[in-house]
Design a protein around this motif. Structure first.
Motif, PDB file in Angstrom:
ATOM      1  N   TYR A  84      -1.487   9.131   3.642  1.00 20.78           N
ATOM      2  CA  TYR A  84      -0.300   9.339   4.479  1.00 20.78           C
ATOM      3  C   TYR A  84      -0.503   8.724   5.860  1.00 20.78           C
ATOM      4  CZ  TYR A  84       1.451  12.885   1.190  1.00 20.78           C
ATOM      5  OH  TYR A  84       1.921  13.545   0.088  1.00 20.78           O
ATOM      6  N   ARG A  85       0.564   8.184   6.377  1.00 24.38           N
ATOM      7  CA  ARG A  85       0.517   7.653   7.739  1.00 24.38           C
ATOM      8  C   ARG A  85       0.424   8.817   8.728  1.00 24.38           C
ATOM      9  NH1 ARG A  85       4.034   4.535   4.795  1.00 24.38           N
ATOM     10  NH2 ARG A  85       3.918   2.280   5.089  1.00 24.38           N
ATOM     11  N   GLU A  86      -0.332   8.591   9.791  1.00 23.03           N
ATOM     12  CA  GLU A  86      -0.519   9.623  10.829  1.00 23.03           C
ATOM     13  C   GLU A  86      -0.136   9.018  12.183  1.00 23.03           C
ATOM     14  OE1 GLU A  86      -1.456  13.262  12.520  1.00 23.03           O
ATOM     15  OE2 GLU A  86      -1.375  12.768  10.391  1.00 23.03           O
ATOM     16  N   TYR A  87       0.718   9.716  12.913  1.00 22.85           N
ATOM     17  CA  TYR A  87       1.179   9.261  14.219  1.00 22.85           C
ATOM     18  C   TYR A  87       0.958  10.363  15.250  1.00 22.85           C
ATOM     19  CZ  TYR A  87       3.575   5.773  11.365  1.00 22.85           C
ATOM     20  OH  TYR A  87       3.852   4.778  10.475  1.00 22.85           O
TER      21      TYR A  87
ATOM     22  N   ARG B  17       3.457  13.115  10.611  1.00 23.96           N
ATOM     23  CA  ARG B  17       3.709  12.165   9.533  1.00 23.96           C
ATOM     24  C   ARG B  17       4.958  11.355   9.838  1.00 23.96           C
ATOM     25  NH1 ARG B  17       2.851  15.689   4.299  1.00 23.96           N
ATOM     26  NH2 ARG B  17       4.409  14.238   3.562  1.00 23.96           N
ATOM     27  N   ILE B  18       5.195  10.343   9.029  1.00 17.47           N
ATOM     28  CA  ILE B  18       6.258   9.381   9.301  1.00 17.47           C
ATOM     29  C   ILE B  18       7.644  10.031   9.364  1.00 17.47           C
ATOM     30  CG2 ILE B  18       6.560   8.691   6.886  1.00 17.47           C
ATOM     31  CD1 ILE B  18       6.890   5.767   7.995  1.00 17.47           C
TER      32      ILE B  18
ATOM     33  N   ARG C 103       8.555   1.762   9.062  1.00 19.85           N
ATOM     34  CA  ARG C 103       7.757   0.882   8.208  1.00 19.85           C
ATOM     35  C   ARG C 103       7.961  -0.583   8.599  1.00 19.85           C
ATOM     36  NH1 ARG C 103       9.865   4.394   4.218  1.00 19.85           N
ATOM     37  NH2 ARG C 103       8.345   6.013   3.719  1.00 19.85           N
TER      38      ARG C 103
ATOM     39  N   ALA D 263      -0.181   2.101  11.948  1.00 21.84           N
ATOM     40  CA  ALA D 263      -0.307   3.458  11.420  1.00 21.84           C
ATOM     41  C   ALA D 263      -1.757   3.745  11.081  1.00 21.84           C
ATOM     42  CB  ALA D 263       0.561   3.619  10.175  1.00 21.84           C
ATOM     43  N   ARG D 264      -2.199   4.904  11.480  1.00 18.07           N
ATOM     44  CA  ARG D 264      -3.502   5.378  11.022  1.00 18.07           C
ATOM     45  C   ARG D 264      -3.243   6.094   9.692  1.00 18.07           C
ATOM     46  NH1 ARG D 264      -2.295   5.794  15.848  1.00 18.07           N
ATOM     47  NH2 ARG D 264      -1.548   7.911  15.834  1.00 18.07           N
ATOM     48  N   ARG D 265      -4.184   6.038   8.814  1.00 14.38           N
ATOM     49  CA  ARG D 265      -4.011   6.660   7.498  1.00 14.38           C
ATOM     50  C   ARG D 265      -4.943   7.844   7.336  1.00 14.38           C
ATOM     51  NH1 ARG D 265       0.091   4.464   4.056  1.00 14.38           N
ATOM     52  NH2 ARG D 265       0.573   2.435   4.934  1.00 14.38           N
TER      53      ARG D 265
ATOM     54  N   GLU E 236       5.939  -1.233  11.545  1.00  8.67           N
ATOM     55  CA  GLU E 236       4.545  -1.356  11.113  1.00  8.67           C
ATOM     56  C   GLU E 236       4.291  -2.742  10.513  1.00  8.67           C
ATOM     57  OE1 GLU E 236       1.304   0.692   8.082  1.00  8.67           O
ATOM     58  OE2 GLU E 236       3.283   1.605   8.300  1.00  8.67           O
TER      59      GLU E 236
END
Length: 127
Positions: free
Chosen positions: A35-38, A2-3, A18, A28-30, A21
């Protein structure tokens, strides 16, 4: 990850991530919950951006390096577009060095101090 974790691992704030982004530098994948996923590749992209910014590149100038990494190249400078940006930055640095040497020489002359010989790197031609 997560972020917050990405920020901790990359040494930047979530606000910075952010902003990246928003600029399109770090998509960011959601997750289903929003929630953002990295992943580790995103960590590499953020590290590349931070490294370039620390060297004096503007955020927008990092875009070709980021795109090069996203295209699967091993480094951000592997692509022609990023190499051109890097060459321009070298030329800028050389110009700054020239101006700084001129200022230093003027200050030394005012004190009656001899000028310092130029460093070989400032006279090197870049390709």
């Amino acid at each position: 990850m997560r972020i917050g974790e990405l920020g901790r691992r990359a040494g930047v704030s979530t606000r910075t991530l952010r902003h990246y982004e928003d600029m399109g530098l770090l998509p960011a994948r959601r997750r289903a919950n929003g929630y953002r996923e990295y992943d580790d590749h995103d960590l590499r992209v953020v590290a590349e951006i931070r490294s370039l910014v620390d060297l004096g590149f503007a955020l927008e100038e990092t875009r070709p390096f980021v795109e090069c990494l996203r295209a699967g190249h091993p480094t951000g400078v592997s692509c022609l577009a990023s190499q051109e940006i890097q060459r321009r930055k070298i030329a800028e640095v050389d110009a700054w060095l020239g101006r700084l040497h001129a200022v230093r020489d003027e200050l030394a002359a005012q004190l009656g101090t001899p000028p310092v010989p130029r460093c070989a790197i400032t006279t090197r031609e870049t390709t």
